[in-house]
Design a protein around this motif. Structure first.
Motif, PDB file in Angstrom:
ATOM      1  N   TRP A 104     -18.217   0.147 -45.427  1.00 39.38           N
ATOM      2  CA  TRP A 104     -19.118  -0.155 -44.342  1.00 39.38           C
ATOM      3  C   TRP A 104     -18.464  -0.605 -43.142  1.00 39.38           C
ATOM      4  CZ3 TRP A 104     -23.410   1.898 -43.504  1.00 39.38           C
ATOM      5  CH2 TRP A 104     -24.564   1.914 -44.505  1.00 39.38           C
ATOM      6  N   TRP A 143     -18.750   0.887 -39.370  1.00 38.95           N
ATOM      7  CA  TRP A 143     -19.109   0.173 -38.386  1.00 38.95           C
ATOM      8  C   TRP A 143     -18.132   0.294 -37.447  1.00 38.95           C
ATOM      9  CZ3 TRP A 143     -16.658  -4.441 -36.385  1.00 38.95           C
ATOM     10  CH2 TRP A 143     -17.664  -4.957 -35.177  1.00 38.95           C
ATOM     11  N   LEU A 144     -16.672   0.468 -37.707  1.00 45.99           N
ATOM     12  CA  LEU A 144     -15.702   0.527 -36.706  1.00 45.99           C
ATOM     13  C   LEU A 144     -15.847   1.761 -36.227  1.00 45.99           C
ATOM     14  CD1 LEU A 144     -12.810  -1.309 -38.394  1.00 45.99           C
ATOM     15  CD2 LEU A 144     -13.940  -1.912 -36.351  1.00 45.99           C
ATOM     16  N   MET A 164     -18.329   3.799 -35.554  1.00 45.36           N
ATOM     17  CA  MET A 164     -19.566   3.929 -34.680  1.00 45.36           C
ATOM     18  C   MET A 164     -19.342   3.078 -33.348  1.00 45.36           C
ATOM     19  SD  MET A 164     -22.786   4.059 -37.462  1.00 45.36           S
ATOM     20  CE  MET A 164     -23.776   4.430 -36.290  1.00 45.36           C
ATOM     21  N   ARG A 165     -18.539   2.267 -33.173  1.00 48.97           N
ATOM     22  CA  ARG A 165     -18.562   1.247 -32.094  1.00 48.97           C
ATOM     23  C   ARG A 165     -18.015   1.961 -30.940  1.00 48.97           C
ATOM     24  NH1 ARG A 165     -15.290  -3.935 -32.337  1.00 48.97           N
ATOM     25  NH2 ARG A 165     -16.418  -4.326 -30.699  1.00 48.97           N
TER      26      ARG A 165
END
Length: 64
Positions: free
Chosen positions: A56, A60-61, A63-64
């Protein structure tokens, strides 16, 4: 590859092996130094949560 090739690693050459089984039988099982099957349920759940959190974090990284 010809049998006379010095790099040929088939079992049709003259030197002997230290195998303890016949040529038609499979290799005996090796002792595993680590196995998830020998972990406790709590350890398995913890490992699964750690792997999931890591994946995850990658998502998350990305999608930043």
């Amino acid at each position: 590859m010809a049998p006379s090739d010095p790099h040929h690693h088939g079992h049709d050459h003259a030197h002997t092996h230290a195998h303890s089984h016949g040529p038609a039988s499979p290799h005996p099982a090796q002792v595993a130094p680590w196995s998830i099957l020998r972990m406790t349920v709590v350890s398995r759940v913890g490992a699964a949560l750690a792997v999931s959190a890591g994946l995850w974090a990658i998502v998350w990284l990305a999608m930043r």
